[in-house]
Write a protein that holds these residues in place. Structure first.
Motif, short mmCIF file in Angstrom:
data_model
loop_
_atom_site.label_atom_id
_atom_site.label_comp_id
_atom_site.label_asym_id
_atom_site.label_seq_id
_atom_site.Cartn_x
_atom_site.Cartn_y
_atom_site.Cartn_z
N GLY A 77 0.85 -1.19 0.00
CA GLY A 77 0.00 0.00 0.00
C GLY A 77 0.88 1.23 0.00
O GLY A 77 1.96 1.22 -0.59
N LYS A 114 2.21 3.31 9.48
CA LYS A 114 0.78 3.54 9.22
C LYS A 114 0.61 4.07 7.81
O LYS A 114 1.46 4.82 7.31
CB LYS A 114 0.20 4.54 10.23
CG LYS A 114 0.14 4.02 11.65
CD LYS A 114 -0.51 5.05 12.57
CE LYS A 114 -0.61 4.52 14.00
NZ LYS A 114 -1.25 5.51 14.91
N TRP A 167 -2.12 3.53 3.98
CA TRP A 167 -3.36 3.14 3.32
C TRP A 167 -3.14 1.93 2.43
O TRP A 167 -2.06 1.73 1.87
CB TRP A 167 -3.89 4.30 2.48
CG TRP A 167 -4.25 5.51 3.29
CD1 TRP A 167 -5.46 5.80 3.84
CD2 TRP A 167 -3.38 6.59 3.63
NE1 TRP A 167 -5.41 7.00 4.52
CE2 TRP A 167 -4.14 7.51 4.41
CE3 TRP A 167 -2.04 6.87 3.39
CZ2 TRP A 167 -3.60 8.68 4.90
CZ3 TRP A 167 -1.49 8.05 3.88
CH2 TRP A 167 -2.29 8.93 4.64
N ASP A 168 -4.20 1.17 2.28
CA ASP A 168 -4.14 -0.02 1.44
C ASP A 168 -4.14 0.34 -0.04
O ASP A 168 -3.47 -0.30 -0.85
CB ASP A 168 -5.33 -0.92 1.77
CG ASP A 168 -5.18 -2.32 1.18
OD1 ASP A 168 -4.06 -2.86 1.24
OD2 ASP A 168 -6.16 -2.85 0.65
N THR A 206 -5.55 3.50 7.14
CA THR A 206 -6.42 2.33 7.26
C THR A 206 -5.64 1.04 7.49
O THR A 206 -6.22 -0.05 7.54
CB THR A 206 -7.26 2.16 5.99
OG1 THR A 206 -6.37 2.03 4.86
CG2 THR A 206 -8.17 3.36 5.78
N LYS A 207 -4.31 1.16 7.61
CA LYS A 207 -3.49 -0.04 7.68
C LYS A 207 -2.27 0.22 8.55
O LYS A 207 -1.72 1.32 8.57
CB LYS A 207 -3.06 -0.43 6.26
CG LYS A 207 -2.36 -1.77 6.15
CD LYS A 207 -2.10 -2.07 4.67
CE LYS A 207 -1.47 -3.45 4.51
NZ LYS A 207 -1.23 -3.78 3.09
N THR A 208 -1.84 -0.82 9.28
CA THR A 208 -0.63 -0.72 10.08
C THR A 208 0.28 -1.91 9.81
O THR A 208 -0.19 -2.99 9.43
CB THR A 208 -0.94 -0.68 11.60
OG1 THR A 208 -1.49 -1.95 11.99
CG2 THR A 208 -1.89 0.45 11.93
N ASN A 246 0.86 -7.30 9.95
CA ASN A 246 0.47 -6.44 8.83
C ASN A 246 -1.05 -6.53 8.73
O ASN A 246 -1.57 -7.51 8.20
CB ASN A 246 1.14 -6.92 7.54
CG ASN A 246 0.98 -5.94 6.40
OD1 ASN A 246 0.25 -4.97 6.48
ND2 ASN A 246 1.69 -6.22 5.30
N VAL A 247 -1.75 -5.52 9.27
CA VAL A 247 -3.21 -5.67 9.40
C VAL A 247 -3.93 -4.41 8.94
O VAL A 247 -3.41 -3.29 8.99
CB VAL A 247 -3.61 -5.95 10.87
CG1 VAL A 247 -3.03 -7.26 11.33
CG2 VAL A 247 -3.16 -4.81 11.78
N LEU A 248 -5.17 -4.59 8.50
CA LEU A 248 -6.06 -3.49 8.20
C LEU A 248 -6.74 -3.03 9.47
O LEU A 248 -7.10 -3.85 10.32
CB LEU A 248 -7.12 -3.92 7.18
CG LEU A 248 -6.63 -4.19 5.75
CD1 LEU A 248 -7.75 -4.79 4.92
CD2 LEU A 248 -6.13 -2.91 5.10
#
Length: 462
Positions: free
Chosen positions: A198, A370, A372-373, A388-390, A459-461
């Protein structure tokens, strides 16, 4: 008539001439062969090989430079031979035939001659504020690449300002910060970005060092201490230097990554202090280069030290304040440089760090990214939502000062030799992240027995 004696003398003379001419031919052939071999460039020369870091770089070279032609350089032939003898005994390898090159930072011609004999100079001779520039000049003039283990932002950014275009014109790469400062942070950020899938908005790094307490004596070598004293003393130079180096500002991005105050908690509930080393400077320069040359959205970065103990955090804060104040006046610097053991409470020694102590030391840098996807069309486009993602990643290693540092700078040298076609442009003064972005350096660091390990933790949304 020819007597028997005359005939014998005649034959003897012919045989003598044949033997003499054969010996002369053989000697001349051997001399030409030796000259031919000597005239071939070495792949790597380790400059400053008799210093504390230099000796461990020579030790690492036995394995890391296997299959390459390499030599050592310094100002004293006897000390170079002594270094090779010491390393030979330690490693159980005969280094007696290793090429020796005499070069002195006060003698520009000797530096040019050294750089002319190789493809890459590995410069371990610091502090670079005093001794780095003449070696860089010589390398550019001779057409040799240059890597070093500097953690001094003023030196590194000044070299970029003065020599970037000249190095590019000569197809020469000048790359600093190839040791603990700042391979883990800089290539760690590249590693995070490549695994994010991302767009990364920001990265926070948290450095922890630890050991089991094995070994006695100092934990920090005097050279590192000396560089820190002068670096902090001249930190005010950076503002003017950066205004000349970066004529245009980064575009503003949202959300802005704000710096944590001292003693604020990390995501792992540890106490934080700002990390005043070169990491942030180096990573920021990498991000600027990637933005300018690849149109990649720059990653905002903040770097910290992390501690479990509040008491340790407080004591280090007090020590850091006192150290900073002492660097501001002449007598304070005199005390710091001449009585490092007392001023550091035993953490620093001119005698170096014991091998047991070095091998017992470890580090971990934790990265919290941090972003975005989804990707937008342009790197300067604004996102309408919060990240939206970390992603969480770590870079770990052992013996950061000399083990992973020496392996890192040598692997940077071999990467230039083997993968220059994957490096940007034709040369220039670059950071490791910008120079080696498309190479196999991270993979090679991971596979090296020196102990680097780049890992994705999560690695998660959101």
């Amino acid at each position: 008539m020819v007597t028997l004696i005359q005939f014998t003398n005649f034959v003897r003379k012919i045989l003598y001439d044949l033997i003499f001419n054969f010996k002369m031919f053989s000697f001349d052939f051997s001399r030409r062969l030796i000259y031919s071999r000597m005239s071939q460039k070495l792949d790597v020369i380790i400059f400053g090989a008799t210093g504390f870091t230099g000796k461990y770089t020579v030790l690492q070279a036995i394995e890391t430079l296997k299959g390459l032609k390499w030599g050592v350089a310094g100002r004293s032939e006897s000390k170079l031979k002594q270094t090779l003898n010491e390393v030979s005994k330690k490693a159980g390898v005969d280094l007696s035939k290793t090429p020796l090159i005499i070069a002195d930072v006060t003698d520009k011609e000797s530096l040019f001659q050294m750089a002319s004999k190789c493809k890459v100079v590995v410069n371990t001779c610091g502090p670079y504020r005093f001794y780095g520039e003449p070696v860089v000049e010589a390398c550019i003039k001779a057409g040799a690449h240059h890597v070093d283990v500097s953690g001094e932002p003023q030196y590194m950014e000044n070299m970029q300002l003065k020599y970037d275009q000249e190095a590019a014109n000569k197809n020469v790469y000048i790359i600093s910060a190839c040791g603990f400062d700042s391979i883990p942070a800089d290539l760690g950020t590249v590693f995070v970005e490549k695994n994010f899938n991302g767009v990364v908005n920001s990265v926070e790094t948290y450095l922890e060092t630890y050991s089991s307490g094995a070994g006695s004596g100092a934990s920090i070598n005097y050279g590192t201490w000396e560089s820190a004293v002068y670096g902090l003393r001249h930190a005010s130079e950076l503002k003017t230097l950066r205004s000349q180096l970066t004529k245009t500002r980064f575009p503003t991005f949202s959300p802005k990554l704000k710096a944590k105050y001292p003693f604020q908690k990390s995501p792992e509930d540890k106490f934080c202090l700002p990390f005043l080393g070169a990491d942030k400077s180096v990573v920021t320069r990498t991000q600027r280069k990637l933005f300018e040359t690849r149109q990649k959205r720059p990653i905002q970065v903040q770097t910290y030290l992390a501690f479990k103990s509040l008491l340790t955090t407080i004591l280090l804060t007090i020590g850091g304040i006192m150290f900073g104040l002492m660097t501001t006046f002449k007598f304070g610097r005199y005390l710091l440089l001449n009585y490092p053991g007392i001023c550091s409470l035993g953490f620093v020694s001119k005698d170096g760090v014991s091998e047991e102590k070095m091998n017992d030391s470890k580090f971990k840098i934790t990265f919290y990214a941090k972003g975005w996807d989804e990707k937008l069309a342009e790197p300067t486009d604004k996102y309408s939502t919060a990240p939206t993602k970390t992603l969480k990643a770590t870079v770990t290693g052992t013996n950061p000062g000399y083990g992973t540092t020496c392996a890192g700078v040598l692997l940077c040298a071999t990467t230039i030799l083997k993968e220059s076609d994957k490096m940007p442009g034709s040369g220039g003064v670059l950071t490791p992240g910008a120079a080696f972005y498309d190479t196999e350096l991270i993979k090679n660091l991971n596979n090296h027995k020196a102990g680097y390990k780049f890992s994705i933790v999560s690695n998660v949304l959101l």
